[in-house]
Scaffold this motif. Structure first.
Motif: not given
Length: 736
Positions: A143-161
């Protein structure tokens, strides 16, 4: 950007079919290199593309992508004619806290690649993202559901978007879990944990864990470049691992099962510390994965008929590879050849305290007594003032093991490892741990290394003066310490009652040694020391009149010792000429400010090696504490025939018999404290009578020998062997 040489895959060379041209960014990296090989294995032509090095000035990914149209154009030219593009480039360090660097590599570059694919007319773009984007969701899905918990996870989410924004064609967002190979750093770290006493899981031990072999990830990416492969978000199929089997494959010989509450507390503590120290955030998630695992929904790859080419045999091979170098057989060592290992000494004991002041004041004579009785004694403590004096006075081995008093997860984890190494080297029969932080780490290490007798000696409860989240954390620390122990010893009856009331003992029934106290008092030593002080000369040296009423306070100068109430009491009209003399380290600026309001009627002596001088010049000792275990200073005052005014706080109430050896007032009541001090100021006869009664009680109930012998008996009853030794000349050992 340049395009290195390409190679013709074997399937194409044999004339079986025309290859698909697949551009691979990050082809020299960990995953990218394996993808190049997997593409060749399936008969496609890999075209390595060197990714541009980027530096960004803002966190607006779309703006940064738009500002690089010239670079996108160059990249589109290199991608022209390709059937698919794989972006395996980026920063893989999940513990990195450089947000802009991560965004540049894991998001802006992704947007540029997607945009270049659109410009070049490449029909399929495969972005290698990460399952980290869904954080600790109960189940990983597509799904498109994401959960950012660190700078790394935020960067990966931004990459998908940003990939979705800039690529209108066949976009594949592939989310692999933790990827493993023999030379992978995270794999090596897990293997070391698996082979250590830290190997542990929680129930149920068959919880699935999302882990993947590098060859399987590479094969999945190669398959996703095909026309018939699924598009959209695609997760990696579960490879059949559980939290238990993962550690078993990597070499675990014995895996402990932790209580879920303990594991959750540790994870919460690490996560909480991560708010102040960002690199710890990812470690909380890694611990959570190690202990609890994570479920996975069915993968679109499975639905399409794709299965990982490497099965359980690959995990077995991986485990063998990380357990020994180059396939060499592990040598078998004889017991004599094992370095750092020795038989357990049945009459050995390790003492653990956090700071030297505790060892200096509360273990005086105890260590020397046990050493003289034939015990092998080791003291582990943070370095600091007074530790050398303890080493010389007690004559035992002292190990400097730095431990933070407050919560500091990075330092605490380091200290835990040091404790494990120390206990594996010394192999004691008994571990006596006290003070909150040292007890938590030492007892946990003791349980992991299977020290037979683990005694949690509770000297007091810090949580009594705390509230909110900090109190909750301290409460869980106490419970973990008790769970890690085989015996819980409380230094006073009221402390034992409080431990049970707050349910902190993990099922243990607290033991109280004799009438209380952890070390007792050497009345003869104190009496000699006080007698050697010229009372009048000492007063004159401080500018105190011979007939002045002197109130003494000994201890750490801080709010929870009741310093504010003491200052308020000293300002009472009936104590307007009284003098307050304090001795101890100042740990609270507000408490120091409160003392300054007394002006010349307050004298601070700072740190002293003993308290003989202050006891000699004082008329009464005041200890208006909010919490204690059992205050040793009260016993020392009693040995000097000095009455004490204390409170009803835990531990303190056990140290004074109200109206007999001193006076007891309600905790936090400055008026009652003032009245009690005034009563003794006006009645010298009562002071002398109470002081004499206090000395009799100290000699009868709290002598050091009584406490030490009772502790030694406890060690032996719990399983240690009483050594055949000769009792030393105690006073000689103590007074050195």
């Amino acid at each position: 950007m340049t395009s290195p040489h390409t190679s013709m895959p074997p399937a194409v060379a044999a004339g079986k079919r025309s290859p698909r041209r697949v551009a691979v960014l990050g082809a020299s990296g960990f995953v990218g290199g394996a993808v190049v090989k997997a593409l060749a294995d399936q008969g496609d032509l890999a075209v390595p593309i060197r990714a541009p090095r980027l530096s960004v000035q803002s966190s607006d990914v779309s703006l940064e992508v738009a500002a690089r149209d010239d670079v996108v154009a160059l990249l589109a030219a290199e991608l022209s004619g390709c059937d698919a593009v794989v972006n395996a480039a980026g920063v893989p360090d999940a513990s990195s806290t450089d947000a802009l660097d991560l965004l540049a590599a894991n998001a802006v570059l992704v947007g540029m690649c997607a945009k270049a694919c659109s410009v070049a007319g490449v029909p399929r773009f495969v972005q290698v993202s990460s399952a980290v984007v869904q954080g600790n969701a109960p189940t990983l899905d597509e799904s498109d559901a994401v959960l950012a918990f660190s700078a790394y996870s935020k960067s990966k989410i931004a990459g998908e978007v940003v990939a979705s924004l800039h690529n209108p064609g066949e976009l594949v967002i592939y989310r692999p879990p933790s990827v493993h190979a023999p030379d992978r750093r995270i794999t090596g770290a897990l293997a070391r944990i698996a082979r250590s006493p830290l190997a542990s899981v929680v129930q149920p031990v068959d919880s699935p864990t999302p882990q993947a072999l590098l060859d399987n990830v590479a094969a999945a990416v190669a398959y996703l470049t095909r026309e018939e492969a699924p598009v959209g978000v695609v997760i990696h199929p579960w490879e059949g691992l559980t939290t238990h089997s993962l550690l078993t494959y990597l070499g675990a010989r014995r895996i402990r099962v932790l209580p879920r509450a303990v594991a959750r507390t540790v994870i919460s503590a690490v996560r909480f510390a991560g708010h102040g120290y960002a690199p710890l955030g990812p470690h909380a998630r890694r611990l959570e994965m190690l202990w609890f695992g994570q479920a996975q929904a069915p993968s679109a790859l499975t639905a399409a008929g794709w299965t990982p080419p490497v099965g359980p045999e690959g995990w077995s091979a991986l485990g063998q590879a990380v357990r020994r170098p180059s396939g060499a057989a592990r040598p078998r060592l004889s017991p004599q050849a094992k370095v750092g290992r020795r038989a357990r000494d049945e009459s050995s004991v390790v003492y653990a305290v956090t700071v030297p002041s505790v060892a200096y004041s509360f273990l005086r004579g105890q260590l020397a007594y046990l050493r003289g009785r034939g015990w092998a004694v080791t003291l582990a403590c943070s370095p600091g003032r007074g530790l050398d004096a303890v080493r010389e006075r007690e004559g035992v081995e002292v190990v400097e093991l730095a431990t933070a008093r407050d919560i500091d997860v990075a330092r605490d984890l380091r200290a835990l490892v040091q404790w494990i190494l120390l206990l594996r080297r010394v192999r004691p029969m008994v571990l006596n741990a006290s003070t909150p932080k040292a007890a938590l780490l030492a007892l946990l290490a003791g349980r992991l290394t299977r020290v037979p007798v683990r005694i949690y000696l509770v000297r007091g409860l810090r949580l009594e003066s705390e509230s909110g989240l900090r109190r909750k954390v301290l409460t869980m620390m106490e419970r973990i310490s008790s769970w890690s122990a085989t015996h819980v010893v409380a230094v006073s009856p009221s402390l034992s009652d409080e431990l049970c009331k707050l349910r902190l003992t993990a099922g243990h029934v607290p033991i109280v040694i004799a009438s209380g106290s952890s070390n007792g008092v050497d009345c003869e030593r104190v009496a000699r020391g006080v007698a050697a002080v010229d009372r009048q000369a000492q007063r004159r040296s401080l500018g105190v009149a011979d007939d002045a009423y002197v109130v003494a306070f000994v201890g750490r100068v801080r709010r929870d010792k009741g310093v504010h109430e003491l200052c308020a009491a000293m300002r009472h009209p009936e104590l307007s000429t009284a003098v307050l003399v304090t001795q101890g380290d100042v740990e609270d600026d507000q408490a120091e400010a409160a003392l300054s309001t007394l002006g010349e009627r307050h004298i601070h002596l700072g740190w002293r090696d003993d308290i003989y001088e202050i006891l000699a010049l004082a008329d009464v000792l005041a200890l208006p504490t909010h919490r204690e275990g059992f205050p040793n200073v009260v016993l020392e005052a009693a040995a000097a025939s000095l009455p004490v005014v204390t409170t009803t706080a835990t531990g303190a109430i056990d140290s004074v018999q109200d109206g007999v050896t001193g006076l007891v007032v309600p905790t936090g009541d400055a008026e009652a404290l003032a009245q009690a001090l005034s009563r003794l100021a006006l009645d010298p006869t009562a002071r002398r009578r109470m002081g004499a009664q206090a000395e009799v009680r100290a000699r009868q109930e709290f002598s050091g020998e009584v406490i030490w012998e009772a502790l030694e008996d406890l060690y032996c009853q719990a399983g240690a062997t009483r050594p055949r030794g000769v009792t030393p000349a105690l006073h000689e050992a103590v007074d050195r």
